[in-house]
Design a protein around this motif. Structure first.
Motif, mmCIF file in Angstrom:
data_model
loop_
_atom_site.group_PDB
_atom_site.id
_atom_site.type_symbol
_atom_site.label_atom_id
_atom_site.label_comp_id
_atom_site.label_asym_id
_atom_site.label_seq_id
_atom_site.Cartn_x
_atom_site.Cartn_y
_atom_site.Cartn_z
ATOM 1 N N LEU A 1 -8.998 4.203 -1.220
ATOM 2 C CA LEU A 1 -8.902 3.822 0.193
ATOM 3 C C LEU A 1 -9.505 4.936 1.047
ATOM 4 O O LEU A 1 -9.536 6.091 0.619
ATOM 5 C CB LEU A 1 -7.434 3.642 0.608
ATOM 6 C CG LEU A 1 -6.680 2.459 0.020
ATOM 7 C CD1 LEU A 1 -5.199 2.546 0.375
ATOM 8 C CD2 LEU A 1 -7.266 1.150 0.527
ATOM 9 N N PRO A 2 -9.950 4.603 2.264
ATOM 10 C CA PRO A 2 -10.448 5.662 3.149
ATOM 11 C C PRO A 2 -9.334 6.664 3.492
ATOM 12 O O PRO A 2 -8.170 6.277 3.633
ATOM 13 C CB PRO A 2 -10.900 4.905 4.403
ATOM 14 C CG PRO A 2 -11.016 3.475 3.990
ATOM 15 C CD PRO A 2 -10.081 3.273 2.848
ATOM 16 N N ARG A 3 -9.706 7.938 3.627
ATOM 17 C CA ARG A 3 -8.737 8.989 3.915
ATOM 18 C C ARG A 3 -7.966 8.691 5.203
ATOM 19 O O ARG A 3 -6.759 8.920 5.283
ATOM 20 C CB ARG A 3 -9.439 10.351 4.019
ATOM 21 C CG ARG A 3 -8.479 11.505 4.273
ATOM 22 C CD ARG A 3 -9.198 12.817 4.513
ATOM 23 N NE ARG A 3 -10.240 12.740 5.519
ATOM 24 C CZ ARG A 3 -10.031 12.739 6.839
ATOM 25 N NH1 ARG A 3 -8.820 12.803 7.322
ATOM 26 N NH2 ARG A 3 -11.056 12.672 7.686
ATOM 27 N N VAL B 1 0.844 -1.203 0.000
ATOM 28 C CA VAL B 1 0.000 0.000 0.000
ATOM 29 C C VAL B 1 0.873 1.244 0.000
ATOM 30 O O VAL B 1 0.646 2.184 -0.769
ATOM 31 C CB VAL B 1 -0.966 0.007 1.216
ATOM 32 C CG1 VAL B 1 -1.696 1.341 1.323
ATOM 33 C CG2 VAL B 1 -1.955 -1.147 1.110
ATOM 34 N N ALA C 1 -6.572 9.552 -1.382
ATOM 35 C CA ALA C 1 -7.556 8.515 -1.045
ATOM 36 C C ALA C 1 -8.526 8.293 -2.195
ATOM 37 O O ALA C 1 -8.852 7.151 -2.537
ATOM 38 C CB ALA C 1 -8.309 8.911 0.227
ATOM 39 N N LYS D 1 -7.141 5.823 6.484
ATOM 40 C CA LYS D 1 -6.144 4.787 6.229
ATOM 41 C C LYS D 1 -4.963 5.380 5.452
ATOM 42 O O LYS D 1 -3.801 5.082 5.725
ATOM 43 C CB LYS D 1 -6.770 3.624 5.450
ATOM 44 C CG LYS D 1 -5.888 2.404 5.375
ATOM 45 C CD LYS D 1 -6.652 1.205 4.842
ATOM 46 C CE LYS D 1 -5.828 -0.030 5.093
ATOM 47 N NZ LYS D 1 -6.570 -1.246 4.824
ATOM 48 N N VAL D 2 -5.242 6.220 4.476
ATOM 49 C CA VAL D 2 -4.183 6.888 3.718
ATOM 50 C C VAL D 2 -3.350 7.753 4.651
ATOM 51 O O VAL D 2 -2.116 7.741 4.593
ATOM 52 C CB VAL D 2 -4.767 7.713 2.546
ATOM 53 C CG1 VAL D 2 -3.715 8.613 1.926
ATOM 54 C CG2 VAL D 2 -5.360 6.776 1.500
ATOM 55 N N HIS E 1 -0.858 5.662 6.634
ATOM 56 C CA HIS E 1 0.298 5.258 5.842
ATOM 57 C C HIS E 1 1.202 6.455 5.521
ATOM 58 O O HIS E 1 2.431 6.327 5.528
ATOM 59 C CB HIS E 1 -0.143 4.559 4.557
ATOM 60 C CG HIS E 1 -0.744 3.203 4.801
ATOM 61 N ND1 HIS E 1 -0.038 2.157 5.360
ATOM 62 C CD2 HIS E 1 -1.993 2.731 4.558
ATOM 63 C CE1 HIS E 1 -0.813 1.101 5.450
ATOM 64 N NE2 HIS E 1 -2.010 1.420 4.972
ATOM 65 N N VAL F 1 -6.683 6.317 -5.049
ATOM 66 C CA VAL F 1 -6.331 4.912 -4.811
ATOM 67 C C VAL F 1 -7.488 4.072 -4.270
ATOM 68 O O VAL F 1 -7.357 2.861 -4.114
ATOM 69 C CB VAL F 1 -5.095 4.775 -3.879
ATOM 70 C CG1 VAL F 1 -3.891 5.440 -4.501
ATOM 71 C CG2 VAL F 1 -5.383 5.311 -2.489
#
Length: 191
Positions: free
Chosen positions: A43-45, A20, A38, A47-48, A51, A41
């Motif tokens: 994905l939830p903000r 990821v 986000a 989670k971004v 990372h 890609v």
């Protein structure tokens, strides 16, 4: 943004190699906020953001700008480099030590020399900083040998030519440069 960054730290390498996070690094060749990234890609903000904090903590992404929207500050990040290479020294300190391998015609020795090149040039690039130039020379070519005898004769001629050039241009008071000449068969899947 640097052209290439050599990752020496094992933890930073693990962070960059996470699938990821590796994708986020590729996407951040173009600066983006966590919300914008986000959406790109899928994905939830949150989670971004998680990372991105890990990547930023290891210097793999950097702040490009801050945008104010009312009482909210949006951070726009970019990758610290266009590409990344993990130094073998990140995995093993002895990986880049050709002196640990006495057989100078072995694959192990060639890999150790290549690892040392990655480590040393990576350090030079870091010291030069963004936009700094490092005086390098690369010769990359292919040659087909009809026989082992031709390969051995070529190696003798090449060695003599390199030693002659080195003797002609070497000065004890000059800035030392490392010259590496290597040859190996090209793997079939790459030819």
């Amino acid at each position: 943004m640097q052209d290439v960054e050599v990752i020496e730290d094992a933890v930073a390498a693990a962070v960059a190699l996470d699938p990821v996070r590796a994708r986020l690094l590729r996407e951040l060749a173009v600066p983006a906020s966590a919300a914008g990234l986000a959406a790109r890609v899928g994905l939830p903000r949150q989670k971004v953001n998680y990372h991105l904090r890990a990547l930023e903590a290891h210097g793999l992404v950097e702040l490009a700008e801050e945008r104010r929207h009312g009482g909210i500050t949006e951070r726009v990040l970019r990758a610290s480099a266009a590409s990344y290479v993990v130094s073998p020294a990140a995995v093993s300190a002895g990986a880049a030590d050709p002196d640990a391998t006495p057989d100078r015609v072995s694959a192990r020795y060639l890999v150790a020399v290549a690892a040392r090149v990655v480590r040393e040039v990576g350090a030079l690039v870091r010291r030069a900083g963004t936009g700094g130039r490092v005086p390098t020379l690369t010769v990359d070519t292919q040659i087909g040998f009809r026989s082992a005898a031709d390969r051995a004769a070529f190696a003798e001629d090449l060695t003599a030519a390199v030693l002659d050039l080195a003797a002609r241009y070497h000065h004890d008071d000059g800035r030392p440069h490392r010259l590496v000449v290597a040859a190996h068969p090209i793997p079939e899947e790459d030819s």
